[in-house]
Design an enzyme around this catalytic site. Structure first.
Site, PDB file in Angstrom:
ATOM      1  N   ILE A   1       0.877  -1.127  -0.034  1.00  0.00           N
ATOM      2  CA  ILE A   1       0.138  -0.069   0.053  1.00  0.00           C
ATOM      3  C   ILE A   1       1.034   1.383   0.075  1.00  0.00           C
ATOM      4  CG2 ILE A   1      -1.877   1.046   1.268  1.00  0.00           C
ATOM      5  CD1 ILE A   1      -2.459  -1.584   2.426  1.00  0.00           C
TER       6      ILE A   1
ATOM      7  N   GLU B   1       2.056  -3.792   5.588  1.00  0.00           N
ATOM      8  CA  GLU B   1       1.022  -3.507   4.295  1.00  0.00           C
ATOM      9  C   GLU B   1       1.542  -4.326   3.159  1.00  0.00           C
ATOM     10  OE1 GLU B   1       4.167  -0.223   4.192  1.00  0.00           O
ATOM     11  OE2 GLU B   1       3.117  -1.267   5.608  1.00  0.00           O
TER      12      GLU B   1
ATOM     13  N   ASN C   1      -2.262   5.667   8.618  1.00  0.00           N
ATOM     14  CA  ASN C   1      -2.164   5.373  10.078  1.00  0.00           C
ATOM     15  C   ASN C   1      -2.242   6.557  10.726  1.00  0.00           C
ATOM     16  OD1 ASN C   1      -2.617   2.378  10.097  1.00  0.00           O
ATOM     17  ND2 ASN C   1      -0.330   2.243  10.364  1.00  0.00           N
TER      18      ASN C   1
END
Length: 192
Positions: free
Chosen positions: A61, A103, A68
């Site tokens: 990602i 990720e 976050n």
């Protein structure tokens, strides 16, 4: 006899649950790194024996830390889960989707050439552009991914061990992934 049968059945179910938990990422439900490594080794061996194609997609990602930091870790977890679900839904049953950590994900594609693997990678990338998750405050969170695609090395002679072939396989996909990030993210790059 009934008690023995029930005890055996109960033990069998516990062993199945233990095996599944040792192979599965607890957040996403896809394969974990340990199972990925094992499956990649067996696919590399099988592919070498049968001279069949095998491809690998590595993806992660883009700017995940920003997601976050901006929306919070629960929203980041929803993004990770949405991506895992998308990868599973776009892949075939024989493919293996795994979360390698954080990720970063991988998809092992048995009996698949690099062109077909690139087509799947692009399909996943484009679907990611069309989906979103809802943040804790109700905001819509969109993201992109970068992907690197490789195929098993052409040189599969006996002088290379399965571990060396696996290492080359992963390294090629990893280099392609970093090239996609270097070129601006949100794209798929084939290994050279």
């Amino acid at each position: 006899m009934l008690v023995f049968s029930w005890s055996y059945y109960h033990r069998y179910n516990l062993l199945l649950a233990l095996e599944k938990s040792s192979q599965t990422d607890p957040l996403t439900g896809v394969a974990n790194r340990r199972y990925f490594d094992s499956k990649l080794k067996s696919e590399a061996s099988r592919s070498a024996r049968s001279s069949s194609d095998c491809a690998l997609i590595l993806l992660d990602i883009d700017h995940f830390k920003r997601i976050n930091d901006t929306f919070g870790h629960p929203t980041g977890d929803r993004v990770i889960c949405a991506l895992a679900d998308l990868c599973v839904n776009q892949s075939r049953e024989i493919d293996l989707v795994a979360r390698l950590g954080g990720e970063e994900f991988a998809v092992i594609l048995p009996d698949t050439n690099i062109t077909d693997a690139k087509n799947l990678a692009e399909r996943i990338r484009k679907h990611v552009e069309d989906i979103s998750v809802t943040g804790d405050a109700g905001e819509i969170v969109k993201w992109t991914i970068s992907l690197g695609v490789s195929s098993l090395p052409e040189s599969r002679s006996s002088r290379y061990t399965t571990e060396i072939v696996m290492e080359m396989f992963i390294k090629k996909a990893d280099n392609a992934l970093y090239e996609a990030k270097k070129k601006g993210r949100n794209q798929t790059v084939l290994s050279q």
